[in-house]
Write a protein that holds these residues in place. Sequence first.
Motif, PDB file in Angstrom:
ATOM      1  N   THR A   1      11.342  -2.015  -5.666  1.00 19.42           N
ATOM      2  CA  THR A   1      12.187  -2.602  -6.721  1.00 19.42           C
ATOM      3  C   THR A   1      11.322  -3.200  -7.830  1.00 19.42           C
ATOM      4  OG1 THR A   1      13.939  -3.088  -5.113  1.00 19.42           O
ATOM      5  CG2 THR A   1      14.004  -4.273  -7.202  1.00 19.42           C
ATOM      6  N   LYS A   2      10.268  -3.940  -7.441  1.00 19.99           N
ATOM      7  CA  LYS A   2       9.370  -4.546  -8.427  1.00 19.99           C
ATOM      8  C   LYS A   2       8.635  -3.481  -9.236  1.00 19.99           C
ATOM      9  CE  LYS A   2       6.975  -7.216  -5.702  1.00 19.99           C
ATOM     10  NZ  LYS A   2       5.986  -8.234  -5.246  1.00 19.99           N
ATOM     11  N   ALA A   3       8.352  -2.321  -8.588  1.00 18.72           N
ATOM     12  CA  ALA A   3       7.603  -1.260  -9.253  1.00 18.72           C
ATOM     13  C   ALA A   3       8.476  -0.445 -10.202  1.00 18.72           C
ATOM     14  CB  ALA A   3       6.973  -0.337  -8.214  1.00 18.72           C
TER      15      ALA A   3
ATOM     16  N   PHE B   1      10.003  -5.513   2.986  1.00 21.14           N
ATOM     17  CA  PHE B   1       8.982  -5.713   1.956  1.00 21.14           C
ATOM     18  C   PHE B   1       8.798  -4.456   1.110  1.00 21.14           C
ATOM     19  CE2 PHE B   1       7.360  -9.337   4.593  1.00 21.14           C
ATOM     20  CZ  PHE B   1       7.376 -10.296   3.583  1.00 21.14           C
ATOM     21  N   LEU B   2       8.917  -3.277   1.736  1.00 26.88           N
ATOM     22  CA  LEU B   2       8.792  -2.030   0.989  1.00 26.88           C
ATOM     23  C   LEU B   2       9.915  -1.918  -0.042  1.00 26.88           C
ATOM     24  CD1 LEU B   2       7.428   0.676   0.451  1.00 26.88           C
ATOM     25  CD2 LEU B   2       8.743   1.655   2.355  1.00 26.88           C
ATOM     26  N   ALA B   3      11.124  -2.277   0.360  1.00 24.21           N
ATOM     27  CA  ALA B   3      12.245  -2.268  -0.583  1.00 24.21           C
ATOM     28  C   ALA B   3      11.967  -3.190  -1.754  1.00 24.21           C
ATOM     29  CB  ALA B   3      13.530  -2.684   0.134  1.00 24.21           C
ATOM     30  N   GLU B   4      11.408  -4.363  -1.461  1.00 27.08           N
ATOM     31  CA  GLU B   4      11.091  -5.320  -2.520  1.00 27.08           C
ATOM     32  C   GLU B   4      10.001  -4.773  -3.442  1.00 27.08           C
ATOM     33  OE1 GLU B   4       9.781 -10.038  -2.990  1.00 27.08           O
ATOM     34  OE2 GLU B   4       9.777  -9.066  -1.034  1.00 27.08           O
ATOM     35  N   GLU B   5       8.958  -4.161  -2.860  1.00 30.49           N
ATOM     36  CA  GLU B   5       7.863  -3.612  -3.651  1.00 30.49           C
ATOM     37  C   GLU B   5       8.347  -2.469  -4.544  1.00 30.49           C
ATOM     38  OE1 GLU B   5       4.686  -4.504  -4.007  1.00 30.49           O
ATOM     39  OE2 GLU B   5       4.867  -6.213  -2.660  1.00 30.49           O
TER      40      GLU B   5
ATOM     41  N   ALA C   1       0.825  -1.211   0.000  1.00 31.37           N
ATOM     42  CA  ALA C   1       0.000   0.000   0.000  1.00 31.37           C
ATOM     43  C   ALA C   1       0.856   1.256   0.000  1.00 31.37           C
ATOM     44  CB  ALA C   1      -0.933  -0.012   1.211  1.00 31.37           C
ATOM     45  N   LEU C   2       1.930   1.249   0.764  1.00 38.60           N
ATOM     46  CA  LEU C   2       2.803   2.428   0.835  1.00 38.60           C
ATOM     47  C   LEU C   2       3.570   2.631  -0.468  1.00 38.60           C
ATOM     48  CD1 LEU C   2       4.207   2.020   4.460  1.00 38.60           C
ATOM     49  CD2 LEU C   2       2.547   3.722   3.675  1.00 38.60           C
ATOM     50  N   ALA C   3       3.956   1.537  -1.106  1.00 39.59           N
ATOM     51  CA  ALA C   3       4.756   1.625  -2.326  1.00 39.59           C
ATOM     52  C   ALA C   3       3.970   2.246  -3.474  1.00 39.59           C
ATOM     53  CB  ALA C   3       5.249   0.233  -2.730  1.00 39.59           C
ATOM     54  N   GLN C   4       2.651   2.093  -3.462  1.00 32.91           N
ATOM     55  CA  GLN C   4       1.823   2.566  -4.568  1.00 32.91           C
ATOM     56  C   GLN C   4       1.861   4.081  -4.734  1.00 32.91           C
ATOM     57  OE1 GLN C   4      -2.118   1.011  -3.981  1.00 32.91           O
ATOM     58  NE2 GLN C   4      -1.428  -1.127  -4.001  1.00 32.91           N
ATOM     59  N   LYS C   5       2.237   4.795  -3.674  1.00 33.15           N
ATOM     60  CA  LYS C   5       2.156   6.255  -3.714  1.00 33.15           C
ATOM     61  C   LYS C   5       3.452   6.917  -4.169  1.00 33.15           C
ATOM     62  CE  LYS C   5      -1.485   6.397  -0.255  1.00 33.15           C
ATOM     63  NZ  LYS C   5      -2.002   7.006   0.999  1.00 33.15           N
ATOM     64  N   TYR C   6       4.430   6.121  -4.556  1.00 33.82           N
ATOM     65  CA  TYR C   6       5.685   6.687  -5.031  1.00 33.82           C
ATOM     66  C   TYR C   6       5.716   6.718  -6.553  1.00 33.82           C
ATOM     67  CZ  TYR C   6       7.629   6.706  -0.362  1.00 33.82           C
ATOM     68  OH  TYR C   6       7.843   6.975   0.958  1.00 33.82           O
ATOM     69  N   GLU C   7       6.251   7.834  -7.062  1.00 35.57           N
ATOM     70  CA  GLU C   7       6.407   7.959  -8.505  1.00 35.57           C
ATOM     71  C   GLU C   7       7.532   7.032  -8.977  1.00 35.57           C
ATOM     72  OE1 GLU C   7       4.541   9.691 -10.472  1.00 35.57           O
ATOM     73  OE2 GLU C   7       3.349  10.715  -8.940  1.00 35.57           O
ATOM     74  N   LEU C   8       7.395   6.521 -10.185  1.00 37.42           N
ATOM     75  CA  LEU C   8       8.419   5.637 -10.731  1.00 37.42           C
ATOM     76  C   LEU C   8       9.755   6.342 -10.901  1.00 37.42           C
ATOM     77  CD1 LEU C   8       6.418   3.647 -13.440  1.00 37.42           C
ATOM     78  CD2 LEU C   8       7.108   2.883 -11.169  1.00 37.42           C
ATOM     79  N   SER C   9       9.716   7.681 -10.995  1.00 35.68           N
ATOM     80  CA  SER C   9      10.953   8.440 -11.230  1.00 35.68           C
ATOM     81  C   SER C   9      11.689   8.775  -9.943  1.00 35.68           C
ATOM     82  CB  SER C   9      10.628   9.736 -11.981  1.00 35.68           C
ATOM     83  OG  SER C   9       9.708  10.520 -11.234  1.00 35.68           O
ATOM     84  N   THR C  10      11.113   8.413  -8.782  1.00 33.24           N
ATOM     85  CA  THR C  10      11.745   8.756  -7.506  1.00 33.24           C
ATOM     86  C   THR C  10      12.808   7.723  -7.147  1.00 33.24           C
ATOM     87  OG1 THR C  10       9.680   9.738  -6.713  1.00 33.24           O
ATOM     88  CG2 THR C  10      11.354   9.230  -5.061  1.00 33.24           C
ATOM     89  N   PRO C  11      14.068   8.117  -7.122  1.00 29.84           N
ATOM     90  CA  PRO C  11      15.104   7.141  -6.734  1.00 29.84           C
ATOM     91  C   PRO C  11      15.093   6.899  -5.230  1.00 29.84           C
ATOM     92  CG  PRO C  11      16.093   9.295  -7.092  1.00 29.84           C
ATOM     93  CD  PRO C  11      14.639   9.427  -7.453  1.00 29.84           C
TER      94      PRO C  11
END
Length: 213
Positions: free
Chosen positions: A86-88, A80-84, A54-64
Amino acid sequence: MEERLRKIYARSNSAIALKVIQGHFATSQSHITHYFDMTTMKTRCAEAENVASALAQKYELSTPVDTIVCLDGLEVIGAFLAEELTKAGIHSMNAHQTIYVITPEFSYNGQMMFRDNLQPMVKGKNVVILIGSITTGKTLQKSIESILYYGGIIQGVSAVFSAVAKVAGVEVNTIFTKKDLPDYESYKPAECPLCRNRVKLDAMVNSFGYSKL
């Protein structure tokens, strides 16, 4: 006290439930009307993975993101957030092309610190702070100042619950807000109306849990 426990389900994902106990609680900085029991979120892999997703969904793909700094014992969610991320497709800029998941220490006066072996994972790195709950934002502000002191670049703040939308100009990415718990209140100890009305404290609380009084 446990008989007062109830669950609030996330609007974005009904599999995420925040356990809440209403009462009169004291933290190191304030008195609050609700205690959030995040024990199973922190320790059960399935729950931690749902929170991270749920937290990972709110980050832009361009955010390093190079480093996730975990507070409040959220290391499992942080992994798990790091994994999410990375997958995103979130990319890291460090030489190893991977996301570090680290936990700081705190001095006796509450100052965040990183040992020499962890400082390279902060200095010049794109950092996301992961925190359980934000009441007044004071602890988070100190954390932001400390990471900046060590040379980190704040890219975001993620929380399970936050009573504030921004801290130090940084927007808080959160699952639960005061809209989910409108009667939640935080008071300075000297200004607490519950104390004035002689309502006894139920417990002392912090990120480790609670101690009944």
